[in-house]
Design an enzyme around this catalytic site. Structure first.
Site, PDB file in Angstrom:
ATOM      1  N   GLU A   1      12.723  82.863   5.790  1.00  0.00           N
ATOM      2  CA  GLU A   1      11.716  82.766   6.846  1.00  0.00           C
ATOM      3  C   GLU A   1      12.354  82.347   8.176  1.00  0.00           C
ATOM      4  O   GLU A   1      13.143  81.422   8.228  1.00  0.00           O
ATOM      5  CB  GLU A   1      10.632  81.754   6.450  1.00  0.00           C
ATOM      6  CG  GLU A   1       9.893  82.089   5.159  1.00  0.00           C
ATOM      7  CD  GLU A   1       9.054  83.370   5.256  1.00  0.00           C
ATOM      8  OE1 GLU A   1       8.865  83.878   6.374  1.00  0.00           O
ATOM      9  OE2 GLU A   1       8.590  83.848   4.191  1.00  0.00           O
TER      10      GLU A   1
ATOM     11  N   CYS B   1       2.699  76.960   1.971  1.00  0.00           N
ATOM     12  CA  CYS B   1       4.132  77.104   2.261  1.00  0.00           C
ATOM     13  C   CYS B   1       4.406  76.970   3.756  1.00  0.00           C
ATOM     14  O   CYS B   1       5.273  76.202   4.174  1.00  0.00           O
ATOM     15  CB  CYS B   1       4.653  78.452   1.749  1.00  0.00           C
ATOM     16  SG  CYS B   1       4.835  78.486  -0.036  1.00  0.00           S
TER      17      CYS B   1
ATOM     18  N   HIS C   1      11.076  82.254   0.735  1.00  0.00           N
ATOM     19  CA  HIS C   1      10.103  82.720  -0.255  1.00  0.00           C
ATOM     20  C   HIS C   1      10.805  83.600  -1.294  1.00  0.00           C
ATOM     21  O   HIS C   1      11.716  84.350  -0.953  1.00  0.00           O
ATOM     22  CB  HIS C   1       9.008  83.566   0.420  1.00  0.00           C
ATOM     23  CG  HIS C   1       7.786  82.777   0.782  1.00  0.00           C
ATOM     24  ND1 HIS C   1       7.353  82.634   2.085  1.00  0.00           N
ATOM     25  CD2 HIS C   1       6.879  82.111   0.006  1.00  0.00           C
ATOM     26  CE1 HIS C   1       6.240  81.908   2.096  1.00  0.00           C
ATOM     27  NE2 HIS C   1       5.933  81.566   0.849  1.00  0.00           N
TER      28      HIS C   1
HETATM   29  N1  PCA Z   1       3.499  79.822  -2.418  1.00  0.00           N
HETATM   30  C1  PCA Z   1       2.335  79.561  -1.591  1.00  0.00           C
HETATM   31  C2  PCA Z   1       2.087  78.096  -1.719  1.00  0.00           C
HETATM   32  C3  PCA Z   1       2.922  77.621  -2.847  1.00  0.00           C
HETATM   33  C4  PCA Z   1       3.833  78.739  -3.148  1.00  0.00           C
HETATM   34  O1  PCA Z   1       4.744  78.731  -3.975  1.00  0.00           O
HETATM   35  C5  PCA Z   1       2.483  80.064  -0.162  1.00  0.00           C
HETATM   36  O2  PCA Z   1       3.214  81.042   0.053  1.00  0.00           O
HETATM   37  O3  PCA Z   1       1.898  79.493   0.743  1.00  0.00           O
END
Ligand code: PCA
Length: 227
Positions: A101, A164, A186
């Site tokens: 990100e 997140c 992610h």
């Molecule tokens: N993914 C979610 C919240 C927790 C996670 O593992 C997100 O992308 O916000």
């Protein structure tokens, strides 16, 4: 609902021969079939906990998937470990690559309630804070290293507007003006999660590949030149 992760070894760095990297994953969340009771980000944090990777000793921890408590737990972990780098991981079901990100935005808005049942339908995370913060990780080097290792990787300009991004933004706000490198990555679904979505095309990655990918990301991270 989330499972309590199994007890694990606490990382202590009393000799300080290596530097501490705090690596967080999230507990399982949501009620889509892909969620199961798994979250690969948690599995990675557990798998790498205690490992020495490059100059780093990894402290792997779990964050609750709750807008409020996630940041409180993160703050406690930062006080406890005094880490020299922080990498937060989360699951992004439907993505096909390790997603590094670029930017965290000052906004909560999601169709899904968090694990405490809290729904945020559009509000600033911190009214007095800037609109966004950039990751302070060497994101291009990390992406290139992953691709060179044959692992699918991409840079992403949105961590979403759920927990997140909330954690990513709060982390970068807490560290503003400091040299500590920090950011968010992610990861896709695990194969067993993708299967349960029922869609033949749902992308996934094995836990072994994800562990290798996050090791590779951490290897690219140089400590800051703090006195
Ligand atoms: N993914 C979610 C919240 C927790 C996670 O593992 C997100 O992308 O916000």
């Amino acid at each position: 609902m989330p499972l309590v992760p199994p007890p694990k070894t606490r990382v202590t760095n009393s000799r300080k021969s290596s530097k501490t990297l705090l690596l967080t994953g999230f507990e399982p969340f949501g009620d889509d079939p892909g969620a199961l009771s798994l979250n690969p980000s948690l599995s990675i944090a557990q798998a790498l906990n205690g490992q020495k990777i490059g100059v780093w000793r990894v402290a792997g921890e779990v964050l609750p998937c709750e807008f409020g408590r996630s940041v409180r737990v993160l703050k406690t972990l930062m006080r406890e470990y005094e880490p020299e780098a922080i990498l937060c991981l989360g699951q992004a079901g439907g993505r096909s690559a390790i997603s590094i990100e670029r930017i965290a935005v000052n906004w909560d808005e999601a169709a899904l309630a968090d694990n405490a049942g809290v729904l945020r339908t559009g509000q600033a995370i911190l009214k007095t804070a800037p609109a966004a913060y950039f990751s302070t990780l060497p994101i291009h080097d990390m992406r290139d290293a992953l691709l060179e290792a044959g692992l699918p990787a991409e840079l992403s300009s949105t961590a979403g507007h759920f927990v997140c991004n909330h954690v990513f933004f709060s982390l970068m706000h807490m560290l503003r003006g400091q040299a500590t490198p920090a950011g968010f990555v992610h990861v896709p679904y695990l194969p067993e999660q993708a299967k349960l979505t029922g869609a033949a095309q749902t992308p996934s990655m094995s836990l072994g590949s994800m562990n290798a990918a996050i090791r590779c990301v951490i290897e690219k991270l140089a400590p800051s030149k703090k006195p």
